[in-house]
Design an enzyme around this catalytic site. Sequence first.
Site, short mmCIF file in Angstrom:
data_model
loop_
_atom_site.label_atom_id
_atom_site.label_comp_id
_atom_site.label_asym_id
_atom_site.label_seq_id
_atom_site.Cartn_x
_atom_site.Cartn_y
_atom_site.Cartn_z
N SER A 46 53.73 34.75 55.06
CA SER A 46 53.03 36.03 55.17
C SER A 46 52.83 36.37 56.65
O SER A 46 53.81 36.39 57.39
CB SER A 46 51.72 35.95 54.40
OG SER A 46 51.18 37.21 54.18
N ARG A 61 38.89 42.84 50.75
CA ARG A 61 39.47 41.64 50.13
C ARG A 61 39.90 41.92 48.70
O ARG A 61 40.93 41.43 48.25
CB ARG A 61 38.45 40.49 50.16
CG ARG A 61 39.00 39.16 49.66
CD ARG A 61 40.24 38.71 50.44
NE ARG A 61 40.51 37.28 50.29
CZ ARG A 61 41.49 36.64 50.91
NH1 ARG A 61 42.32 37.30 51.70
NH2 ARG A 61 41.67 35.35 50.74
N HIS A 86 52.58 36.96 45.66
CA HIS A 86 52.65 36.64 47.09
C HIS A 86 51.97 35.31 47.43
O HIS A 86 52.51 34.52 48.21
CB HIS A 86 52.00 37.80 47.85
CG HIS A 86 52.00 37.61 49.33
ND1 HIS A 86 53.17 37.50 50.05
CD2 HIS A 86 50.99 37.50 50.23
CE1 HIS A 86 52.87 37.36 51.33
NE2 HIS A 86 51.56 37.35 51.47
N ASP A 87 50.79 35.05 46.88
CA ASP A 87 50.07 33.81 47.18
C ASP A 87 50.85 32.55 46.77
O ASP A 87 50.42 31.43 47.08
CB ASP A 87 48.69 33.79 46.50
CG ASP A 87 47.59 34.35 47.39
OD1 ASP A 87 47.81 34.49 48.62
OD2 ASP A 87 46.50 34.64 46.86
N ASP A 141 56.68 38.15 44.01
CA ASP A 141 55.90 38.79 45.09
C ASP A 141 56.11 40.31 45.03
O ASP A 141 57.23 40.80 45.14
CB ASP A 141 56.40 38.25 46.44
CG ASP A 141 55.46 38.57 47.60
OD1 ASP A 141 54.72 39.57 47.51
OD2 ASP A 141 55.49 37.83 48.59
C1 LIG Z 1 37.22 27.68 54.10
C2 LIG Z 1 38.37 28.06 54.88
O1 LIG Z 1 38.34 27.98 56.04
S1 LIG Z 1 39.74 28.65 54.07
C3 LIG Z 1 40.82 29.13 55.31
C4 LIG Z 1 42.17 28.83 54.97
N1 LIG Z 1 42.60 29.54 53.81
C5 LIG Z 1 43.83 30.03 53.75
O2 LIG Z 1 44.57 29.91 54.66
C6 LIG Z 1 44.32 30.68 52.56
C7 LIG Z 1 43.37 31.52 51.92
N2 LIG Z 1 43.26 31.10 50.55
C8 LIG Z 1 43.67 31.87 49.59
O3 LIG Z 1 44.19 32.91 49.83
C9 LIG Z 1 43.36 31.43 48.20
O4 LIG Z 1 42.25 30.58 48.25
C10 LIG Z 1 44.46 30.74 47.42
C11 LIG Z 1 45.68 31.58 47.38
C12 LIG Z 1 44.87 29.43 48.02
C13 LIG Z 1 43.80 30.54 46.05
O5 LIG Z 1 44.69 30.50 45.03
P1 LIG Z 1 44.37 29.82 43.63
O6 LIG Z 1 44.23 28.34 43.81
O7 LIG Z 1 45.42 30.32 42.72
O8 LIG Z 1 42.93 30.34 43.26
P2 LIG Z 1 42.57 31.40 42.14
O9 LIG Z 1 43.12 32.72 42.44
O10 LIG Z 1 42.93 30.80 40.84
O11 LIG Z 1 41.00 31.50 42.28
C14 LIG Z 1 40.19 30.46 41.82
C15 LIG Z 1 38.72 30.85 41.91
O12 LIG Z 1 38.49 31.99 41.11
C16 LIG Z 1 37.37 31.69 40.26
N3 LIG Z 1 37.48 32.46 39.03
C17 LIG Z 1 38.43 32.39 38.09
N4 LIG Z 1 38.14 33.25 37.07
C18 LIG Z 1 36.98 33.87 37.40
C19 LIG Z 1 36.16 34.84 36.76
N5 LIG Z 1 36.47 35.37 35.57
N6 LIG Z 1 35.03 35.23 37.39
C20 LIG Z 1 34.69 34.71 38.59
N7 LIG Z 1 35.43 33.78 39.24
C21 LIG Z 1 36.56 33.36 38.64
C22 LIG Z 1 37.47 30.20 40.03
O13 LIG Z 1 36.23 29.68 39.59
C23 LIG Z 1 37.85 29.72 41.40
O14 LIG Z 1 36.72 29.65 42.20
P3 LIG Z 1 36.68 28.72 43.51
O15 LIG Z 1 37.83 29.11 44.35
O16 LIG Z 1 35.35 29.07 44.15
O17 LIG Z 1 36.76 27.30 43.04
N1 LIG Z 2 45.79 34.86 50.59
C1 LIG Z 2 46.29 34.53 51.89
C2 LIG Z 2 47.62 35.12 52.13
C3 LIG Z 2 47.65 36.53 52.57
O1 LIG Z 2 48.96 36.82 52.95
C4 LIG Z 2 45.29 34.81 52.97
O2 LIG Z 2 44.21 35.28 52.67
O3 LIG Z 2 45.58 34.53 54.13
#
Ligand SMILES: CC(=O)SCCNC(=O)CCNC(=O)[C@H](O)C(C)(C)COP(=O)(O)OP(=O)(O)OC[C@H]1O[C@@H](n2cnc3c(N)ncnc32)[C@H](O)[C@@H]1OP(=O)(O)O
Ligand SMILES: N[C@@H](CCO)C(=O)O
Length: 376
Positions: free
Chosen positions: A159, A228, A356-357, A326
């Site tokens: 990305s 977001r 995409h994720d 994606d």
């Molecule tokens: C803390 C930091 O510094 S993070 C910085 C680094 N992060 C990054 O670089 C990437 C950013 N991360 C992301 O974009 C995302 O977290 C991803 C793409 C990795 C997540 O993808 P996935 O693992 O598929 O997570 P998903 O979309 O299933 O979301 C799960 C969450 O949704 C919640 N959820 C699911 N259904 C529901 C619902 N009906 N209502 C409310 N919450 C819900 C889950 O409880 C879970 O919560 P949690 O994350 O607090 O444990």
């Molecule tokens: N979900 C990721 C990928 C966005 O391209 C992020 O928040 O950085």
Amino acid sequence: MSTPVLSTTLNDFGHRPAGALQVLDVGGYTFEAGGALPQVEIAYETWGRLNAAGDNAVLVAHALTGDSHVAATEADPSTGWWEELVGPGRPLDTDRWFVIAPAMVGGCYGSTGPASPDPDGRPWGSRFPFVTIRDTVCLEERLLRALGVTRLHAVIGGSMGGARSLEWAATFPDWVDGVGVFACGAASTAEQIAFGQAQVQAIENDPDFAGGDYYDGAAPLQGLALARRIAHITYRSEYELGVRFGREAQPGEEPLGWAQRRRGRYQVESYLDHQAKKLISRFDPNAYLVVAEALISHDVGRGRGGVAQALAGVSAKPLLVAVDSDRLYLPSQSEELARLIPGENTVHMISSPIGHDGFLTSAQQLGTEIREVLRL
Ligand SMILES: CC(=O)SCCNC(=O)CCNC(=O)[C@H](O)C(C)(C)COP(=O)(O)OP(=O)(O)OC[C@H]1O[C@@H](n2cnc3c(N)ncnc32)[C@H](O)[C@@H]1OP(=O)(O)O
Ligand SMILES: N[C@@H](CCO)C(=O)O
């Protein structure tokens, strides 16, 4: 019925455990689009050791809201966002490679950003310069040279991390041997700019935005939360949302009818509220604007005679990866890179229903190609 409450108190965004980051002052910098900072600090994390020749470095570039914590370190043993890719014996084998992940300038994960103090100690806020992807790689090059890196064996990212990687290969062709561009194209498309602009507007139209100088008061977190939500929809596929949530009501809520003028939520709404809440607990709205605008600005052809000419100058071996579902960064954009970067290139497809994720959630699918194509 539960009501999503989003606090407008600025959170301790970008918080990382003490000692988790290394930080280097890379000097003053004048940005591509104008504006300057008298001093820029770049925060980073590393894994493995730089060899005596300084030529075993691999740079990992994070995505929009990512940070430098790619994998666990001694200082911060928490799981990183590409944990399965980095470590002894893993695709980025830290017994051989010196892996480095810088936090992007303008963000809120340790590098100089809008919340950083100016020389008088006031947050830069609205005075923080416009940052392009090209600026970020120029600053990162200063960091690597200061650390004694003489060549980059590879630079990889997904990305916005893919945009940064591609820009690295175009800006420093004599320095980069391999480039991994995952789920990203040569330039932000009209639709990507459009989605980005809606996110920018969501923050700027929050009454608490105060032109970007909100650090003494309430922060525009409702705007960031909306940004977001918009973004997250584009990161997931219609199929995944349908299969996962359908038209189900969030347990305990009733989507038909009002309670205090607010109806109950469908599950998918609750999910987006949760994603929004998570982001506002860790990100500065001004930093979001900077990184979102940087991604909107992404165009490897700018000032280089266009995309085709710029890509013709890439000499690094490419690893091009797309996610088959994606809908934001279409696989056709990766195909364009394959056509225009010199050599017989193919696009490796991550098979994922997520969208995409998928480049984050299916990282293990990247491992084999990373080893084979980039000879890591
Ligand atoms: C803390 C930091 O510094 S993070 C910085 C680094 N992060 C990054 O670089 C990437 C950013 N991360 C992301 O974009 C995302 O977290 C991803 C793409 C990795 C997540 O993808 P996935 O693992 O598929 O997570 P998903 O979309 O299933 O979301 C799960 C969450 O949704 C919640 N959820 C699911 N259904 C529901 C619902 N009906 N209502 C409310 N919450 C819900 C889950 O409880 C879970 O919560 P949690 O994350 O607090 O444990
Ligand atoms: N979900 C990721 C990928 C966005 O391209 C992020 O928040 O950085």
